[in-house]
Design a protein around this motif. Structure first.
Motif, PDB file in Angstrom:
ATOM      1  N   ILE A  40       0.427  -1.468   0.080  1.00  0.00           N
ATOM      2  CA  ILE A  40      -0.124  -0.129   0.169  1.00  0.00           C
ATOM      3  C   ILE A  40       0.589   1.330  -0.220  1.00  0.00           C
ATOM      4  O   ILE A  40       1.785   1.385   0.389  1.00  0.00           O
ATOM      5  CB  ILE A  40      -0.983   0.201   1.187  1.00  0.00           C
ATOM      6  CG1 ILE A  40      -2.344   0.827   1.555  1.00  0.00           C
ATOM      7  CG2 ILE A  40       0.213   0.259   2.753  1.00  0.00           C
ATOM      8  CD1 ILE A  40      -3.479   1.004   2.334  1.00  0.00           C
ATOM      9  N   TYR A  82      -5.413   5.246  -6.107  1.00  0.00           N
ATOM     10  CA  TYR A  82      -5.934   3.990  -6.279  1.00  0.00           C
ATOM     11  C   TYR A  82      -7.205   3.934  -7.119  1.00  0.00           C
ATOM     12  O   TYR A  82      -7.880   5.097  -6.561  1.00  0.00           O
ATOM     13  CB  TYR A  82      -6.028   3.445  -4.678  1.00  0.00           C
ATOM     14  CG  TYR A  82      -5.084   2.719  -4.645  1.00  0.00           C
ATOM     15  CD1 TYR A  82      -3.814   1.374  -4.903  1.00  0.00           C
ATOM     16  CD2 TYR A  82      -4.715   2.914  -3.153  1.00  0.00           C
ATOM     17  CE1 TYR A  82      -3.046   0.594  -4.327  1.00  0.00           C
ATOM     18  CE2 TYR A  82      -3.340   2.450  -2.409  1.00  0.00           C
ATOM     19  CZ  TYR A  82      -2.555   1.419  -3.535  1.00  0.00           C
ATOM     20  OH  TYR A  82      -1.448   1.179  -2.865  1.00  0.00           O
ATOM     21  N   LEU A 133      -6.275  -4.741   2.740  1.00  0.00           N
ATOM     22  CA  LEU A 133      -5.010  -3.916   2.058  1.00  0.00           C
ATOM     23  C   LEU A 133      -4.193  -3.003   2.830  1.00  0.00           C
ATOM     24  O   LEU A 133      -3.271  -2.769   3.340  1.00  0.00           O
ATOM     25  CB  LEU A 133      -5.320  -3.095   0.794  1.00  0.00           C
ATOM     26  CG  LEU A 133      -3.795  -2.838   0.334  1.00  0.00           C
ATOM     27  CD1 LEU A 133      -2.265  -3.288  -0.831  1.00  0.00           C
ATOM     28  CD2 LEU A 133      -5.009  -1.936  -1.148  1.00  0.00           C
ATOM     29  N   THR A 169      -0.849  -7.094  -0.412  1.00  0.00           N
ATOM     30  CA  THR A 169      -2.457  -8.129  -0.729  1.00  0.00           C
ATOM     31  C   THR A 169      -1.549  -8.398  -2.753  1.00  0.00           C
ATOM     32  O   THR A 169      -0.278  -7.862  -2.976  1.00  0.00           O
ATOM     33  CB  THR A 169      -2.978  -6.976  -1.661  1.00  0.00           C
ATOM     34  OG1 THR A 169      -4.503  -7.982  -1.927  1.00  0.00           O
ATOM     35  CG2 THR A 169      -2.890  -5.679  -3.102  1.00  0.00           C
ATOM     36  N   ARG A 193      -5.053  -8.834  -7.377  1.00  0.00           N
ATOM     37  CA  ARG A 193      -5.484  -7.482  -7.244  1.00  0.00           C
ATOM     38  C   ARG A 193      -7.697  -7.156  -7.428  1.00  0.00           C
ATOM     39  O   ARG A 193      -7.729  -6.387  -8.198  1.00  0.00           O
ATOM     40  CB  ARG A 193      -4.759  -7.012  -8.364  1.00  0.00           C
ATOM     41  CG  ARG A 193      -4.414  -7.373  -9.293  1.00  0.00           C
ATOM     42  CD  ARG A 193      -3.571  -6.804 -10.654  1.00  0.00           C
ATOM     43  NE  ARG A 193      -3.150  -7.629 -11.625  1.00  0.00           N
ATOM     44  CZ  ARG A 193      -4.326  -7.336 -13.167  1.00  0.00           C
ATOM     45  NH1 ARG A 193      -4.849  -6.075 -13.368  1.00  0.00           N
ATOM     46  NH2 ARG A 193      -4.348  -7.700 -13.738  1.00  0.00           N
TER      47      ARG A 193
END
Length: 257
Positions: free
Chosen positions: A8, A147, A232, A238, A241
């Motif tokens: 992250i 994101y 996450l 992670t 995805r």
């Protein structure tokens, strides 16, 4: 061979202020995702995190066909979806999230760290992608776009895919092959989106709406997508995805980094 993983963005781990989240779409999936974000934010705050500040974008109003499959009550008929949901969420969770009762677009210059789209057409997704690509090169002190999580579904299947906006610097890892850039859904699955983009007329009843989308496909997809985002934040890493879901066959296939 090392497993690929994404760490992250570091500034999201212990921010001074709540993380700005832009949720686009307040329908069958968006209404469920908003509740998931509220639960997530409440839990993060309890763990010492600053939580989320959400803006909910949708220009539609509540109709009879929305009752039952989407999270609306009969008393909300005729109200803007975004206002109805944001008001209820604020009262229940004590948040101060805002509703924006219009389509998301370039002219709004809405900056956020996380963008979540729950829209029902490829045209809308490509429009969102254009806006986010324009933001990718901008760097400011706060609210740097990081994101984009996109939810999409058909009658009995759906997918949720996490993308990065630009490249996110990754730490050195002896265990994982770190990946700083996750592709946009519009770049990676262009053909799939275009093939599924069929312009349907609005449903006039719940029965008609259920012929187009199963009762629980939206809520199941929303829960699994929110779980990906939650993990996450909790694990800071992670190896997945996204995922592809089929509720008729009770199957979910993860999409590796």
């Amino acid at each position: 061979m090392k497993t690929k993983a994404h760490f992250i963005a570091p500034e999201l781990l212990n921010p001074t202020n709540p993380i700005e989240v832009c949720l686009i779409g307040a329908g069958g999936t968006g209404s469920q995702v908003l509740t998931g974000l509220a639960r997530m934010s409440h839990s993060l705050i309890a763990l010492g995190h600053a939580g989320f500040q959400v803006s909910l974008w949708d220009d539609d109003v509540v109709t009879e066909a929305n009752l039952g499959r989407q999270l609306f009550a009969a008393s909300e008929l005729g109200l803007p979806k975004a206002s109805a949901l944001a008001t209820r969420c604020n009262r229940f969770f004590g948040t101060g999230w805002k509703a924006v009762c219009k389509p998301f677009g370039k002219a709004d210059n809405q900056r956020a760290t996380i963008y979540i789209s729950c829209v029902d057409s490829a045209t809308a997704r490509f429009g969102i992608a254009d806006v986010l690509k324009g933001m990718g090169s901008e760097r400011r002190y706060s609210d740097v776009p990081r994101y984009w999580m996109d939810f999409g579904n058909g009658r009995e299947n759906g997918q949720v895919i996490l993308s990065t906006i630009g490249d996110i610097e990754q730490p050195t890892s002896g265990k994982f092959e770190t990946v700083g850039s996750l592709p946009f859904v519009t770049d990676e699955f262009t053909e799939m989106l275009l093939q599924a983009d069929i312009d349907d007329l609005p449903s006039c009843s719940l029965a008609e709406a259920l012929e187009k989308q199963d009762l629980f496909v939206n809520s199941t997809l929303a829960q699994m997508g929110c779980s990906l985002l939650w993990q996450l934040f909790r694990n800071c890493i992670t190896t997945q995805r996204g995922l592809f879901l089929n509720v008729a066959g009770f199957r979910a296939a993860p999409l590796p980094v």
